[in-house]
Design a protein around this motif. Structure first.
Motif, mmCIF file in Angstrom:
data_model
loop_
_atom_site.group_PDB
_atom_site.id
_atom_site.type_symbol
_atom_site.label_atom_id
_atom_site.label_comp_id
_atom_site.label_asym_id
_atom_site.label_seq_id
_atom_site.Cartn_x
_atom_site.Cartn_y
_atom_site.Cartn_z
ATOM 1 N N SER A 1 -2.730 65.040 29.496
ATOM 2 C CA SER A 1 -3.156 66.034 28.513
ATOM 3 C C SER A 1 -3.855 65.344 27.345
ATOM 4 C CB SER A 1 -1.940 66.817 28.004
ATOM 5 O OG SER A 1 -2.191 67.404 26.759
ATOM 6 N N ARG A 2 -5.014 65.868 26.945
ATOM 7 C CA ARG A 2 -5.748 65.281 25.820
ATOM 8 C C ARG A 2 -4.879 65.249 24.565
ATOM 9 N NH1 ARG A 2 -11.043 64.498 24.054
ATOM 10 N NH2 ARG A 2 -11.332 63.721 26.167
ATOM 11 N N ALA A 3 -4.118 66.320 24.303
ATOM 12 C CA ALA A 3 -3.269 66.376 23.109
ATOM 13 C C ALA A 3 -2.204 65.281 23.140
ATOM 14 C CB ALA A 3 -2.617 67.745 22.982
ATOM 15 N N GLU A 4 -1.575 65.067 24.311
ATOM 16 C CA GLU A 4 -0.540 64.035 24.429
ATOM 17 C C GLU A 4 -1.140 62.639 24.273
ATOM 18 O OE1 GLU A 4 2.943 65.676 27.345
ATOM 19 O OE2 GLU A 4 1.062 65.044 28.308
ATOM 20 N N ILE A 5 -2.320 62.456 24.871
ATOM 21 C CA ILE A 5 -2.974 61.155 24.773
ATOM 22 C C ILE A 5 -3.318 60.833 23.319
ATOM 23 C CG2 ILE A 5 -5.102 59.911 25.342
ATOM 24 C CD1 ILE A 5 -4.997 61.321 28.093
ATOM 25 N N VAL A 6 -3.899 61.801 22.620
ATOM 26 C CA VAL A 6 -4.271 61.596 21.219
ATOM 27 C C VAL A 6 -3.035 61.300 20.378
ATOM 28 C CG1 VAL A 6 -5.152 62.745 19.156
ATOM 29 C CG2 VAL A 6 -6.408 62.920 21.312
ATOM 30 N N GLN A 7 -1.963 62.037 20.608
ATOM 31 C CA GLN A 7 -0.734 61.817 19.851
ATOM 32 C C GLN A 7 -0.184 60.410 20.080
ATOM 33 O OE1 GLN A 7 2.443 64.526 20.808
ATOM 34 N NE2 GLN A 7 3.736 63.843 19.132
ATOM 35 N N HIS A 8 -0.190 59.974 21.335
ATOM 36 C CA HIS A 8 0.334 58.640 21.636
ATOM 37 C C HIS A 8 -0.552 57.547 21.033
ATOM 38 C CE1 HIS A 8 2.878 55.831 23.722
ATOM 39 N NE2 HIS A 8 1.818 55.248 24.265
ATOM 40 N N LEU A 9 -1.863 57.728 21.101
ATOM 41 C CA LEU A 9 -2.758 56.730 20.512
ATOM 42 C C LEU A 9 -2.627 56.694 18.993
ATOM 43 C CD1 LEU A 9 -6.005 57.138 22.671
ATOM 44 C CD2 LEU A 9 -4.091 55.564 22.981
ATOM 45 N N ARG A 10 -2.357 57.833 18.381
ATOM 46 C CA ARG A 10 -2.133 57.852 16.930
ATOM 47 C C ARG A 10 -0.866 57.076 16.571
ATOM 48 N NH1 ARG A 10 -5.920 60.530 14.482
ATOM 49 N NH2 ARG A 10 -6.817 62.475 15.288
ATOM 50 N N THR A 11 0.121 57.093 17.461
ATOM 51 C CA THR A 11 1.322 56.289 17.230
ATOM 52 C C THR A 11 0.981 54.809 17.177
ATOM 53 O OG1 THR A 11 2.723 57.918 18.354
ATOM 54 C CG2 THR A 11 3.612 55.695 18.141
ATOM 55 N N ILE A 12 0.077 54.380 18.063
ATOM 56 C CA ILE A 12 -0.363 52.985 18.055
ATOM 57 C C ILE A 12 -1.045 52.643 16.733
ATOM 58 C CG2 ILE A 12 -1.916 51.322 19.167
ATOM 59 C CD1 ILE A 12 -1.423 52.769 21.795
ATOM 60 N N ILE A 13 -1.864 53.590 16.236
ATOM 61 C CA ILE A 13 -2.539 53.369 14.948
ATOM 62 C C ILE A 13 -1.520 53.304 13.818
ATOM 63 C CG2 ILE A 13 -4.111 54.377 13.250
ATOM 64 C CD1 ILE A 13 -5.715 55.547 15.545
ATOM 65 N N ASP A 14 -0.607 54.272 13.783
ATOM 66 C CA ASP A 14 0.366 54.353 12.691
ATOM 67 C C ASP A 14 1.265 53.118 12.635
ATOM 68 O OD1 ASP A 14 -0.668 56.820 12.055
ATOM 69 O OD2 ASP A 14 0.903 57.965 13.073
ATOM 70 N N GLN A 15 1.601 52.577 13.791
ATOM 71 C CA GLN A 15 2.471 51.403 13.839
ATOM 72 C C GLN A 15 1.700 50.091 13.740
ATOM 73 O OE1 GLN A 15 5.081 51.571 17.246
ATOM 74 N NE2 GLN A 15 5.955 53.537 16.662
ATOM 75 N N ARG A 16 0.371 50.204 13.622
ATOM 76 C CA ARG A 16 -0.483 49.023 13.497
ATOM 77 C C ARG A 16 -0.210 48.022 14.640
ATOM 78 N NH1 ARG A 16 -3.245 48.457 8.995
ATOM 79 N NH2 ARG A 16 -3.252 46.173 9.142
ATOM 80 N N GLN A 17 -0.084 48.563 15.837
ATOM 81 C CA GLN A 17 0.205 47.735 16.991
ATOM 82 C C GLN A 17 -1.049 47.019 17.496
ATOM 83 O OE1 GLN A 17 3.042 47.032 18.859
ATOM 84 N NE2 GLN A 17 4.198 47.911 17.175
ATOM 85 N N ASN A 18 -0.871 45.793 17.929
ATOM 86 C CA ASN A 18 -1.974 45.076 18.557
ATOM 87 C C ASN A 18 -2.300 45.696 19.909
ATOM 88 O OD1 ASN A 18 -2.372 43.109 16.566
ATOM 89 N ND2 ASN A 18 -0.674 41.902 17.350
ATOM 90 N N VAL A 19 -3.568 45.629 20.277
ATOM 91 C CA VAL A 19 -4.034 46.118 21.571
ATOM 92 C C VAL A 19 -4.831 44.998 22.237
ATOM 93 C CG1 VAL A 19 -5.428 47.835 22.775
ATOM 94 C CG2 VAL A 19 -4.190 48.483 20.696
ATOM 95 N N THR A 20 -4.443 44.635 23.460
ATOM 96 C CA THR A 20 -5.207 43.664 24.233
ATOM 97 C C THR A 20 -6.185 44.417 25.119
ATOM 98 O OG1 THR A 20 -3.334 42.136 24.280
ATOM 99 C CG2 THR A 20 -5.110 41.722 25.841
ATOM 100 N N VAL A 21 -7.450 44.031 25.060
ATOM 101 C CA VAL A 21 -8.487 44.686 25.864
ATOM 102 C C VAL A 21 -9.039 43.673 26.864
ATOM 103 C CG1 VAL A 21 -10.609 46.030 25.846
ATOM 104 C CG2 VAL A 21 -9.097 46.082 23.845
ATOM 105 N N PHE A 22 -8.814 43.940 28.156
ATOM 106 C CA PHE A 22 -9.355 43.091 29.226
ATOM 107 C C PHE A 22 -10.702 43.659 29.642
ATOM 108 C CE2 PHE A 22 -4.772 42.632 29.474
ATOM 109 C CZ PHE A 22 -4.613 41.267 29.628
ATOM 110 N N SER A 23 -11.713 42.795 29.680
ATOM 111 C CA SER A 23 -13.057 43.250 30.020
ATOM 112 C C SER A 23 -13.648 42.376 31.120
ATOM 113 C CB SER A 23 -13.962 43.217 28.779
ATOM 114 O OG SER A 23 -14.016 41.905 28.226
ATOM 115 N N ASN A 24 -14.774 42.853 31.693
ATOM 116 C CA ASN A 24 -15.494 42.098 32.715
ATOM 117 C C ASN A 24 -14.580 41.638 33.848
ATOM 118 O OD1 ASN A 24 -18.375 41.783 31.630
ATOM 119 N ND2 ASN A 24 -17.116 41.233 29.874
ATOM 120 N N LYS A 25 -13.804 42.602 34.377
ATOM 121 C CA LYS A 25 -12.913 42.350 35.522
ATOM 122 C C LYS A 25 -11.939 41.216 35.230
ATOM 123 C CE LYS A 25 -16.363 43.971 38.843
ATOM 124 N NZ LYS A 25 -17.173 43.665 40.042
ATOM 125 N N GLY A 26 -11.446 41.181 33.982
ATOM 126 C CA GLY A 26 -10.450 40.198 33.610
ATOM 127 C C GLY A 26 -10.987 38.845 33.198
#
Length: 249
Positions: free
Chosen positions: A21-46
């Motif tokens: 659900s778009r609403a659930e996804i947005v809410q969960h991603l906002r939690t990541i923002i609010d908690q200032r959590q690090n995000v690892t982004v894997f690109s170019n097939k790792g």
């Protein structure tokens, strides 16, 4: 390389862990923002990765904004990638999702990435954290300076954001027992730094290797983790995963 005997198992059904659900996804991603959590982004097939943070979400446009990474080369690699995998752990819940291409924008006067919102987000509890085996050729050692019987040095089998597994020989049985809590474990995660954290022994399992020898696998839960320590482990795991994928290719 010696491997363990184990019974086969079907791939895990991730449907019960998936947000669609778009609403659930947005809410969960906002939690990541609010908690200032690090995000690892894997690109170019790792082949490359950056560690960043979510800065903003625009549900109407269907995009999210991420901070510019510290390494310019890795930033450019991300901009050239068609598919990117994001991993984070807000409130101890491992979160993973994939998106399409990211583009460079200016956000509050500084360079940033803009990427499409994911169509799905997978959330796994701490016990389901992605674990990665540590190198066999160059073992990672865990030093336990406050062990009741004196300092112990034990090799790691694997590591995750939530904990680690250690390997003991039958002769070392009794070094670590279920429920034991040690205030300090010191683990050198080259080349990123030294992790100093408390540990709780959660389980001890006897395993038989293919050569007939027995070994003990000790599962430990990290205690006292904070953002800098999680960042250290996250960077180390990302590096091992990148090396593993390079070997597979």
């Amino acid at each position: 390389m010696t491997e363990e005997k184990h019974s086969g198992s079907e791939p895990a059904d991730l449907s019960r862990f998936t947000l669609s659900s778009r609403a659930e996804i947005v809410q969960h991603l906002r939690t990541i923002i609010d908690q200032r959590q690090n995000v690892t982004v894997f690109s170019n097939k790792g082949k490359s990765f950056i560690i960043t943070r979510l800065l903003d979400i625009d549900p109407e446009r269907g995009v999210m904004v991420l901070d510019w990474g510290a390494k310019e080369h890795e930033n450019r690699m991300l901009l050239q990638s068609e598919r990117n995998v994001f991993v984070s752990a807000p409130s101890g819940v491992k979160t993973q999702f994939a998106t399409g291409e990211a583009r460079e924008i200016s956000f509050e006067g500084a360079p940033a990435f803009e990427a499409p919102l994911p169509a799905q987000v997978i959330r796994l509890q701490r016990r389901d954290f992605f674990r990665i085996h540590t190198p066999v050729a160059q073992p990672v050692l865990c030093r336990l300076p406050d062990h009741p019987d004196g300092e112990k040095l034990i090799p790691l089998f694997d590591i995750s954001l939530g904990g680690m597994a250690l390997t003991l020989t039958p002769a070392q049985a009794g070094w670590l027992n279920e429920g034991m809590v040690l205030r300090q474990a010191v683990i050198e995660l080259k080349p990123f730094g030294v992790l100093q954290v408390g540990v709780e022994v959660r389980h001890v399992m006897k395993l038989q290797l293919k050569n007939g020898m027995e070994t003990l696998r000790v599962g430990c839960l990290f205690q006292g983790m904070n953002t800098p320590r999680e960042t250290l482990v996250q960077r180390y795991i990302a590096q091992l995963e990148r090396e593993r994928r390079a070997l597979v290719r």
